[in-house]
Design an enzyme around this catalytic site. Structure first.
Site, short mmCIF file in Angstrom:
data_model
loop_
_atom_site.label_atom_id
_atom_site.label_comp_id
_atom_site.label_asym_id
_atom_site.label_seq_id
_atom_site.Cartn_x
_atom_site.Cartn_y
_atom_site.Cartn_z
N SER A 1 4.63 2.29 7.94
CA SER A 1 4.30 1.06 7.07
C SER A 1 5.40 0.89 6.15
O SER A 1 6.12 1.32 5.51
CB SER A 1 3.13 1.76 6.12
OG SER A 1 1.88 1.84 7.05
N HIS B 1 0.75 -1.19 0.06
CA HIS B 1 0.19 -0.07 0.14
C HIS B 1 0.89 1.17 0.10
O HIS B 1 0.42 2.25 -0.45
CB HIS B 1 -1.15 -0.15 1.11
CG HIS B 1 -0.26 0.11 2.35
ND1 HIS B 1 -0.23 -0.84 3.51
CD2 HIS B 1 0.09 1.38 3.17
CE1 HIS B 1 0.38 -0.17 4.47
NE2 HIS B 1 0.46 0.98 4.41
N ASP C 1 0.09 -7.71 1.46
CA ASP C 1 0.57 -6.48 1.39
C ASP C 1 2.26 -6.28 1.77
O ASP C 1 2.53 -5.28 2.31
CB ASP C 1 -0.13 -5.58 2.65
CG ASP C 1 0.09 -4.10 2.71
OD1 ASP C 1 0.29 -3.76 1.67
OD2 ASP C 1 -0.25 -3.39 3.75
#
Length: 393
Positions: free
Chosen positions: A259, A81, A168
């Site tokens: 992230s 992402h 992810d």
């Protein structure tokens, strides 16, 4: 990110102000004219070089995050992402052009004529009119991913090797200069090496064990926070919609920008990839989640092996089965319940003739092509054992 940009502009203004002060001193004191000029020119050269290295890539930012190096030749792992918008921007044109080919091909098949030359010409013209040019006029991709390594001010271009939306994950490759062709010992190897992170094991983590998270929250790179393993075996939904099992829950501060960063144990070994938080304010609330390194390592090594094979066709790469095998505890339980006559001397041991149970078969894998069947648990609680591997060769 906004703070980082403001800080960059302030630094540039500070450098220009120093130069103007030197010019004012030059005008005020003619006796130091030559020396001031030399000093000012040196400062200008230094400032220009620094600004050249600090300058951000041209274009509109599509987002930022964290990552870590996993190989000496510059492979980088981050969350999907984090680079999703860039990836989609570059692949949407390919998908659109493929659909145009398929659409025009289906239409031309409906024309049953003896001479297809006219139909083919019309089809080709239609494709040329409808298709979108891939890349930019200078053959550059529409979007490029850049990284800064170890707090360096230099932005390094990367190419997206492959992505795994179901985990992810995304694997990037730093674009490095190749060794000089005149150096016969280089054999085409890259002239630059990197320091990769050391893999740990997520299956051996214990609740309460200390963890360290490193990342780039709110543009503050190389930020280190610490916490503990709050819980194990959490389930999380990936950006691709798939369920990620055995995720790590931690109270180490994880904020927007973290992230894709590494989650380390107290010995500095990678145990997870920081991915998501639960919050009502948008910032850390003490509930963060990381993808377990045991899953990450398998996916990353598979992607890197395939990429190396493509870039170096003669290079040997390790084979892979594409199937998960049941662990010893599960295998002993299954054998005792379903194959009681094949247990070892100890009732908890699995006999040599049992082999290994297949717990999962991945799509488009050698195991899937061979028709191997995994364990299947029905809604009623009954289990079908599937296939067992009893020999290789």
């Amino acid at each position: 990110g906004q703070k980082a940009r403001r800080r960059g502009r302030f630094g540039g203004g500070y450098q220009r102000r120093k130069k103007n002060d030197a010019n004012d001193k030059h005008n005020h004191d003619e006796s130091n004219d030559n020396r001031s000029k030399d000093q000012n020119n040196n400062n200008n050269s230094s400032n220009k070089e620094k600004r050249r290295r600090d300058v951000k890539p041209e274009g509109t930012s599509l987002g930022s995050g964290s990552g870590f190096i996993v190989s000496e030749d510059g492979y980088v792992v981050t969350n999907f992402h984090v680079i999703e918008r860039s990836y989609q921007l570059n692949t949407v044109v390919d998908r659109y052009n493929e659909q145009i080919d398929q659409l025009v091909g289906n239409v031309t098949k409906s024309f049953a004529v003896d001479d297809n030359s006219l139909i083919n010409q019309l089809a080709n013209r239609t494709k040329d009119r409808l298709k979108v040019r891939e890349g930019m006029p200078d053959d550059k991709p529409r979007s490029t991913v850049y990284v800064r390594i170890n707090s360096s001010s230099m932005y390094r271009e990367c190419r997206v090797v492959d992505v795994r939306p179901d985990l992810d994950l995304a694997v990037l490759k730093v674009v490095v200069a190749t060794a000089s062709s005149s150096d016969s010992s280089s054999n085409g190897e890259t002239a630059e090496t990197f320091s990769p992170v050391q893999y740990g094991s997520s299956s051996k983590l214990l609740v309460g064990q200390k963890l360290i998270a490193i990342g780039n929250p709110f543009g503050l790179d190389q930020t280190v926070t610490s916490g503990v393993v709050s819980a194990m075996n959490r389930e999380m939904t990936s950006i691709g919609g798939a369920k990620i099992q055995n995720c790590i829950q931690t109270d180490a501060a994880i904020n927007p920008g973290n992230s894709g960063g590494p989650l380390l144990d107290s010995k500095g070994r990678l145990v997870g990839v920081n991915t998501a938080i639960i919050t009502t304010s948008g910032s850390n609330a003490g509930i963060g989640f990381a993808i377990p390194v045991d899953k990450v390592k398998v996916a990353v090594e598979e992607i890197i092996s395939k990429d190396r094979l493509i870039k170096n066709p003669g290079r040997a790469v390790p084979g892979w089965l594409g199937a998960d095998l049941a662990g010893p505890d599960l295998a002993a339980t299954l054998t005792k319940k379903y194959l009681p006559n094949m247990t070892g001397d100890d009732a908890d041991d699995v006999g040599d003739d049992v082999g290994v149970f297949i717990s999962k078969v991945k799509e488009d894998s050698p195991a899937s092509s061979a028709g191997l069947k995994p364990l299947v648990l029905s809604d009623t609680g009954s289990m079908a054992l599937g296939d067992r591997i009893v020999a290789v060769g």
